[in-house]
Design an enzyme around this catalytic site. Structure first.
Site, PDB file in Angstrom:
ATOM      1  N   GLU A   1       0.819  -1.228   0.000  1.00  0.00           N
ATOM      2  CA  GLU A   1       0.000   0.000   0.000  1.00  0.00           C
ATOM      3  C   GLU A   1       0.846   1.269   0.000  1.00  0.00           C
ATOM      4  O   GLU A   1       0.308   2.376  -0.015  1.00  0.00           O
ATOM      5  CB  GLU A   1      -0.930   0.084   1.236  1.00  0.00           C
ATOM      6  CG  GLU A   1      -1.895  -1.044   1.422  1.00  0.00           C
ATOM      7  CD  GLU A   1      -2.782  -0.868   2.661  1.00  0.00           C
ATOM      8  OE1 GLU A   1      -2.675   0.158   3.347  1.00  0.00           O
ATOM      9  OE2 GLU A   1      -3.588  -1.779   2.938  1.00  0.00           O
ATOM     10  N   GLY A   2       2.173   1.127   0.105  1.00  0.00           N
ATOM     11  CA  GLY A   2       3.020   2.304   0.282  1.00  0.00           C
ATOM     12  C   GLY A   2       3.225   2.651   1.748  1.00  0.00           C
ATOM     13  O   GLY A   2       3.761   3.714   2.066  1.00  0.00           O
TER      14      GLY A   2
END
Lengths: 348, 348
Positions: free
Chosen positions: A315-316
């Site tokens: 997701e970062g």
């Protein structure tokens, strides 16, 4: 510029090198921006999401619909990446690179859908070369759009059930590491699931291995074989991965700081280095995940991760939680007093 | 509470355990505050500063006056710790525990001076037991004062030329690690300086070793020798170290989260654990420094550092740069959606 920056770092009121990795970051960001007074402006994080045909063949602990459900969760603000981006005022965008779902429009959602998921790479190529090129081009276009806000630092995350499998295959094709070293448990597949994952990925590797060129320079009939990175990306990649690759290449071209997250983003970065080796100087590896293979991949890339927090979420999230360290680096360079200005004695 | 917290963490929209160390932090902070909705309030960082008689005998790369010069730099806002505290809105206080200088009053300065520096510990005891007790009491009083602001999370840093030497000696006295393992280059002493440091610290160790009680339970004349931690702290400690110890003990007693910085703060924490072993559950080791011995000390204490950024500056800088990770932990626990609330499928 390097000498100027190093001098400025060394004159700060601290023993030489005492800020460790923060000094390396200050130097790197100063060099990227070609200034002794670097600034981080309009930080953005783009999560590229897509589905994978292989997810229907038992390579993940989660069913495929989790991809679109998590995209909805991102848009509703309830996922981990939302929390961390809000915390650090990072502008979060979600790009639908190829999710198997029709989303309503939303201010944070970028519609860049290539198709509703790839084909299973152990039975055929995941996508056509044309689709891979389209995905790279759309990734680049998204970054150009974001650059217009004044953004000079950008992080990349991903969401896609099954995408550690694609990342493992890309790692095996673009490095000389054996496939089994590149495969891990992803989001938490069990023993039996891991066996199934190995089986599917081995089948995919066998199917496409004619595309592989040893980095040691394999020769065929006296002629060096030419590597075709786009063909490999198309055969075993994913839409979000190809889009990430194109986005990273564009960001470096625009002299942005490129923040690399976990295993899948690092695999996308690996592909980007094949297209453009100089991209490395723009990249900061934010976190090394608990996924087997990620540490080896970062070593291969020559990137030293800032954080090691045993996260394995994608997701970062690694980018977002590391972001304040980059700010700290820039701030000490701009705000700390020098020995002279503070009237502090230097070392004997 | 542990079961409730763990359940809440596991219901968030992420694979089990996927936020790694952040999950451990959320659990720990929830347990300290005895709530499933923990909050970090009015974060403070106190830098305790003092001088050391040993600094006049060649154990540091810097002259003694750097202690007061750096205190002035803290008060002027120009040091690294100022930059990082400003970045994260941490309330910074500087406590003069025993600097060899007369400071004018300043809103950020707490006058807690015991004396203008300790005596050189290789020639006599660094301070009297009475002074050590005074310092611990003043540290506790400072924390009680800060707690009145509503603060429930507090970090501790230090400044004192020569204080890695005191920390090394305390480590050798309160663990069973050999002295030479506990000695490092501090702020960057050279080869010759390091030899001198070893010589002075060996002399100090010999002078005071009658105070040492093996943690393996040494017996004298059939009776177990009683350890006198205050006597050891007085013999080889420092005013800032004793004050840190008292401050940490008080913070844990008030159920605050205790943020431990580098080698010297960790040595102070080691002394605190001798007085009160249960303090460990309140402590978070924020950064393991490049100083030899620090990693071994944290292992001995059973603390796993959050960051490893090769910093070796002290001042509480490790605490300040790690602070956003604690916020991330608390925020994901409070703000993330659950599988149920977000309508996301759970793993197969």
């Amino acid at each position: 510029m390097q000498t100027l920056l190093q001098h400025q770092i060394d004159q700060k009121t601290k023993p030489l090198g005492a800020l460790g990795r923060l000094e390396d970051l200050a130097l790197q960001i100063g060099l990227i921006q070609q200034t002794t007074q670097p600034q981080l402006r309009q930080p953005h994080l783009v999560v590229f999401a897509a589905d994978h045909g292989a997810a229907l063949h038992g390579v993940s602990a989660y069913p495929q619909e989790v991809t679109w459900q998590m995209v909805m969760n991102f848009l509703a603000g309830g996922a981990a990446i939302n929390v961390f981006c809000r915390q650090h005022q990072i502008n979060l965008k979600v790009a639908d690179a190829g999710v198997n779902f029709d989303f309503d429009s939303h201010p944070q959602l970028i519609n860049a859908k290539i198709a509703k998921g790839t084909q299973p790479f152990h039975l055929q190529t995941a996508m056509t070369e044309n689709q891979a090129q389209q995905a790279m081009d759309k990734g680049a276009a998204i970054v150009r759009q974001i650059a217009q806000t004044g953004c000079n630092i950008i992080g990349f995350g991903e969401m896609g059930i099954g995408n550690t499998s694609a990342a493992s295959l890309l790692m095996a094709f673009f490095t000389d590491l054996p496939l089994n070293v590149c495969i891990g448990t992803g989001t938490g597949v069990d023993e039996k699931g891991l066996q199934r994952k190995h089986q599917v990925l081995n089948q995919a590797y066998e199917l496409h291995k004619h595309l592989k060129v040893s980095t040691k320079g394999e020769q065929t009939n006296g002629q060096a074989k030419e590597q075709n990175p786009l063909a490999i990306l198309a055969a075993v990649g994913g839409f979000e991965i190809a889009m990430l690759t194109g986005a990273m290449l564009q960001a470096a071209k625009l002299h942005m700081v490129v923040l690399v997250d976990g295993f899948i983003a690092s695999a996308s970065f690996l592909v980007a280095t094949i297209f453009q080796p100089t991209i490395r100087q723009y990249a900061i590896a934010c976190h090394v995940s608990a996924e087997q293979g990620h540490q080896k991949l970062l070593e291969y890339l020559g990137l030293k991760p800032l954080l090691q927090l045993d996260m394995r979420l994608g997701e970062g999230t690694g980018v977002a939680v590391a972001y304040p360290l980059l700010e700290s680096a820039v701030r000490f360079l701009n705000e700390m007093a020098s020995f002279e200005s503070a009237g502090v004695s230097v070392s004997k």
